[in-house]
Design an enzyme around this catalytic site. Structure first.
Site, PDB file in Angstrom:
ATOM      1  N   GLY A 103       0.824  -1.191   0.000  1.00 38.09           N
ATOM      2  CA  GLY A 103       0.000   0.000   0.000  1.00 38.09           C
ATOM      3  C   GLY A 103       0.865   1.251   0.000  1.00 38.09           C
ATOM      4  O   GLY A 103       2.082   1.199   0.200  1.00 38.09           O
TER       5      GLY A 103
ATOM      6  N   GLN B 202       2.165   5.283  -1.435  1.00 37.79           N
ATOM      7  CA  GLN B 202       2.741   5.906  -2.617  1.00 37.79           C
ATOM      8  C   GLN B 202       4.251   5.637  -2.656  1.00 37.79           C
ATOM      9  O   GLN B 202       4.715   4.619  -2.148  1.00 37.79           O
ATOM     10  CB  GLN B 202       2.427   7.400  -2.599  1.00 37.79           C
ATOM     11  CG  GLN B 202       0.948   7.738  -2.696  1.00 37.79           C
ATOM     12  CD  GLN B 202       0.404   7.624  -4.106  1.00 37.79           C
ATOM     13  OE1 GLN B 202       1.122   7.749  -5.081  1.00 37.79           O
ATOM     14  NE2 GLN B 202      -0.898   7.383  -4.217  1.00 37.79           N
TER      15      GLN B 202
ATOM     16  N   THR C  85       8.277   5.901  -1.917  1.00 34.28           N
ATOM     17  CA  THR C  85       9.208   6.207  -0.847  1.00 34.28           C
ATOM     18  C   THR C  85      10.608   5.809  -1.289  1.00 34.28           C
ATOM     19  O   THR C  85      10.796   5.235  -2.360  1.00 34.28           O
ATOM     20  CB  THR C  85       8.819   5.521   0.480  1.00 34.28           C
ATOM     21  OG1 THR C  85       9.584   6.108   1.545  1.00 34.28           O
ATOM     22  CG2 THR C  85       9.077   4.022   0.433  1.00 34.28           C
TER      23      THR C  85
ATOM     24  N   GLY D 160       4.125   0.529   5.002  1.00 34.54           N
ATOM     25  CA  GLY D 160       3.454   0.060   3.796  1.00 34.54           C
ATOM     26  C   GLY D 160       3.229  -1.429   3.917  1.00 34.54           C
ATOM     27  O   GLY D 160       4.184  -2.189   4.091  1.00 34.54           O
TER      28      GLY D 160
ATOM     29  N   LEU E  49       7.839  -1.763   7.608  1.00 31.68           N
ATOM     30  CA  LEU E  49       8.186  -0.399   8.004  1.00 31.68           C
ATOM     31  C   LEU E  49       9.620  -0.061   7.622  1.00 31.68           C
ATOM     32  O   LEU E  49      10.457  -0.942   7.419  1.00 31.68           O
ATOM     33  CB  LEU E  49       8.013  -0.231   9.522  1.00 31.68           C
ATOM     34  CG  LEU E  49       8.990  -1.004  10.427  1.00 31.68           C
ATOM     35  CD1 LEU E  49      10.231  -0.162  10.772  1.00 31.68           C
ATOM     36  CD2 LEU E  49       8.306  -1.447  11.707  1.00 31.68           C
TER      37      LEU E  49
ATOM     38  N   CYS F 274       5.689   9.581   0.052  1.00 30.30           N
ATOM     39  CA  CYS F 274       4.376   9.052   0.434  1.00 30.30           C
ATOM     40  C   CYS F 274       3.236   9.817  -0.242  1.00 30.30           C
ATOM     41  O   CYS F 274       2.089   9.789   0.226  1.00 30.30           O
ATOM     42  CB  CYS F 274       4.209   9.060   1.950  1.00 30.30           C
ATOM     43  SG  CYS F 274       5.557   8.208   2.814  1.00 30.30           S
TER      44      CYS F 274
END
Length: 224
Positions: free
Chosen positions: A76, A78, A80, A144, A156, A173
């Site tokens: 999940g 955006q 990073t 995510g 993480l 993100c």
């Protein structure tokens, strides 16, 4: 696989720096092959420099990747950045067995990070509308996750002592202008990644209710 006893055992595997795609494929295979008897696991490592784009990731959030590869992952969130000096922790848990939903798992991860940072006199907070952990408005840890067959993978990232410049090449993100920070900027003492990792996975294991922790330093034995 090791025998499990009603989900009370968790295996913690610690590795050296690894390429992102290799570990991602291993996570997917582990999740696909695991059974109800498979112990839950936490994988601890860091990645070579890479941008990862989540399932719903929008290409406009990658401003200028330059020489850093961009990989479209199935987690999940955006875009990073991962790189040396950042702690990665992948959390592979059978959620129904632990009677956990995704939101509860996210809360536990965030609370554990806040508790860890407090041990270094770093005051961190969470935001209800933006997963992750923040220090003075700047993001220090990102989350995510993906759930397949009731089991979580991905996890993480915690910025410890790294080059933050690559974050300026993206909207971290998916937030334009979001500032990133790291433990180094708030703590003047020595920061040891292995020590920080052990403190964090012990906090996670405790909050998740595991009574037995097995530490290993080799990859799981998976079918090709």
């Amino acid at each position: 696989m090791l025998e499990t006893s009603e989900g009370r055992t968790i295996i913690v595997r610690t590795f050296a720096q690894q390429p992102y795609e290799y570990v991602w494929q291993l996570m997917k295979r582990f999740t696909q092959q695991r059974t109800e008897q498979t112990d839950d696991e936490i994988w601890v490592l860091e990645h070579e420099a890479v941008f990862t784009q989540g399932q719903a990731g929008k290409p406009e959030h990658v401003i200028d990747a330059g020489d850093i590869p961009v990989i479209h992952a199935d987690r999940g969130g955006q875009v990073t950045y991962h790189g040396p000096g950042q702690l990665i922790m992948y959390i592979l848990i059978n959620l129904p067995r632990k009677k956990l939903g995704v939101r509860a798992l996210v809360d536990i991860i965030e609370q554990s990070l806040v508790m860890l940072l407090s041990q270094y006199d770093i005051t961190a907070v969470t935001k209800p509308d933006a997963p992750g952990v923040y220090v003075n408005g700047a993001k220090i840890a990102s989350l995510g996750l993906r759930v397949r067959r009731g089991c979580s993978f991905h996890g993480l990232s915690l910025n410890i002592d790294m080059d933050l410049e690559p974050f300026s090449r993206i909207n971290p993100c998916g937030y334009r202008g979001l500032q990133m920070t790291q433990m180094k900027e708030s703590y003047v003492g020595r920061l040891d990644r292995d020590t920080i990792a052990q403190q964090l996975w012990r906090l996670l294991a405790n909050k998740l209710g595991y009574s037995d922790i097995k530490q290993l330093d080799y990859w799981p034995d998976l079918k090709q």
